[in-house]
Design an enzyme around this catalytic site. Structure first.
Site, PDB file in Angstrom:
ATOM      1  N   GLY A 214       0.783  -1.234   0.000  1.00  0.00           N
ATOM      2  CA  GLY A 214       0.000   0.000   0.000  1.00  0.00           C
ATOM      3  C   GLY A 214       0.809   1.276   0.000  1.00  0.00           C
ATOM      4  O   GLY A 214       0.322   2.314   0.462  1.00  0.00           O
TER       5      GLY A 214
ATOM      6  N   ASP B 208      -6.785  -0.027   0.421  1.00  0.00           N
ATOM      7  CA  ASP B 208      -5.471   0.465   0.845  1.00  0.00           C
ATOM      8  C   ASP B 208      -5.566   1.888   1.389  1.00  0.00           C
ATOM      9  O   ASP B 208      -5.004   2.205   2.441  1.00  0.00           O
ATOM     10  CB  ASP B 208      -4.485   0.425  -0.322  1.00  0.00           C
TER      11      ASP B 208
END
Length: 431
Positions: A148, A209
């Protein structure tokens, strides 16, 4: 608008339960990592120039503010009834075209997408009257490892630009303050704009994310059966930090190929694969109940470790592990450091270990040494914890933390975390 300079920090993420089953409409759970991206925003000596630096990917680019296509983009900007920038569900094609032409000439794709994300957010959240500024991004997250990093960067940029544009309030909560679990307009604003930033990087991201990077804690998410229905998402902002060992095997993988492999298994052995996916579904639901326990403690952490081991076994049955990931699990089990599973698509990439409460640091270091001897990279970090936060210079006596040269020249991730991490700096503020 907050006085410059300031630093924004947002966490990365790992999927802890439900990988691959999420593709089939089952719930999955992702949680924040204490590894973060950090963004330093400081005034420029040239009031007409905006500069974006990302030393970790060797990006350094400047724009004259007057040269940016403000007037060409202006007709495509929309505002809500409160005169705040309206958040579109998708990138606006006309703005994409204008910025794509403006950025023509970038050979490095990573540089192009970073600049595209930055300018898209800048030109939606600020205006042509913006003063000259320098934006420097540093990451303690491995970039491109499925943790992420792009979402964390997007959340940092969205937070900084929204604050400078006057669209959100300054945060006021400290690290140990209990966070409100109700909807918080400023965080919702950051989350939605950071998803737009993620679309600049990835086209059609899930939104998980950036949600984890914004809200912190953990998020349970579930895709719906039709594209018209929004995915179901439940934020667990107060999920406490748990000690975690993250190991990057550095083995390249193709998420698309791994998902396709599960699809073929599902077609050939439907009743068997359906049973495995249903078991993962039940496991994620059980984990959610445990994680939502207001008295979460050692007993609940032990339950999560058991579920981690089960989840890994089910993913192995789906055929998405890899010898390198199994090596990580074997070494972890040999040293009895905790419960280990692959995270994300599998086929390489990263594994996570929920570290046992009573394991000695020397034992962890012995395991890490063995991982390194196998060519892997390990990070002692934690799972859960706070989302996006800001460090204001007026709250801190040590002005060197806001020095551009020092910020650019941290030699490694450990140096960044030692200087800026929440474990050592208590003046971070949160929404």
């Amino acid at each position: 608008m907050s006085q410059l300079p300031f630093i924004v920090g947002a966490p990365g993420k790992v999927i802890i339960f439900g990988e691959h089953a999420a593709v089939y409409g089952k719930p999955a759970i992702a949680a924040a990592l204490s590894l973060r991206c950090y963004l330093l925003v400081s005034p420029s000596s040239d009031s007409n120039t905006i500069r974006l630096q990302f030393p970790d990917i060797k990006l350094d680019h400047s724009w004259n503010i007057k040269d940016l296509p403000w007037e060409e983009i202006k007709p495509y900007l929309t505002y809500d009834s409160a005169n705040k920038p309206q958040i579109p569900s998708e990138l606006v094609p006309e703005i994409v075209d204008k910025l794509s032409s403006f950025l023509n000439g970038f050979d490095n794709k990573m540089h192009y997408y970073a600049c595209f994300c930055f300018l898209y957010l800048l030109m939606n959240l600020c205006d042509s009257k913006v003063s000259g500024m320098n934006f420097i991004v540093r990451s303690t997250l491995p970039i491109g490892a499925g943790l992420g990093s792009s979402a964390s960067t997007s959340v940092c940029l969205s937070s900084a630009l929204a604050l400078m544009g006057g669209w959100i309030n300054k945060p006021s909560l400290h690290e140990n303050d209990k966070l409100d679990t109700a909807d918080i307009p400023d965080l919702e604003f950051i989350d939605k704009w950071s998803l737009i930033g993620e679309k600049c990087f990835h086209g059609n991201p899930s939104g998980i994310d950036n949600a984890v990077a914004t809200f912190g804690g953990a998020v349970m998410f579930q895709r719906t059966s039709t594209p018209e229905q929004p995915s179901i998402r439940t934020n667990m902002r107060n999920f406490p930090a748990i000690k975690l060992l993250l190991t990057n095997t550095k083995v390249p993988k193709s998420t698309a190929d791994l998902v396709a492999g599960v699809g073929r298994l599902n077609a050939e052995f439907n009743s068997i694969s359906t049973s495995i996916l249903t078991a993962i579904e039940h496991l994620s639901q059980e984990a959610y109940k445990v994680m939502m326990n207001p008295m979460f403690g050692r007993e609940e952490t032990n339950v999560l470790r058991k579920l981690v081991n089960i989840n890994h076994g089910l993913l192995v049955a789906l055929g998405v592990s890899h010898p390198a990931l199994e090596t990580v699990k074997i070494i972890g089990d040999k040293h009895r450091i905790g419960a280990t599973k692959l995270t994300g698509a599998g086929g390489g990439g990263c594994a996570i270990t929920l570290v046992n409460d009573d394991v000695e640091e020397s034992v962890i270091h012995n395991a890490i040494k063995e991982f390194e001897d196998s060519g892997y990279e390990s990070f002692e970090t934690s799972l859960g914890g706070k989302g996006v936060g800001i460090l204001f210079h007026e709250d801190l006596d040590d002005a060197t933390k806001f020095s551009e040269s020092q910020f650019c020249n941290y030699v490694d991730r450990a140096a960044i975390e030692d200087s800026l991490g929440m474990a050592n700096v208590k003046e971070w503020k949160f929404w």
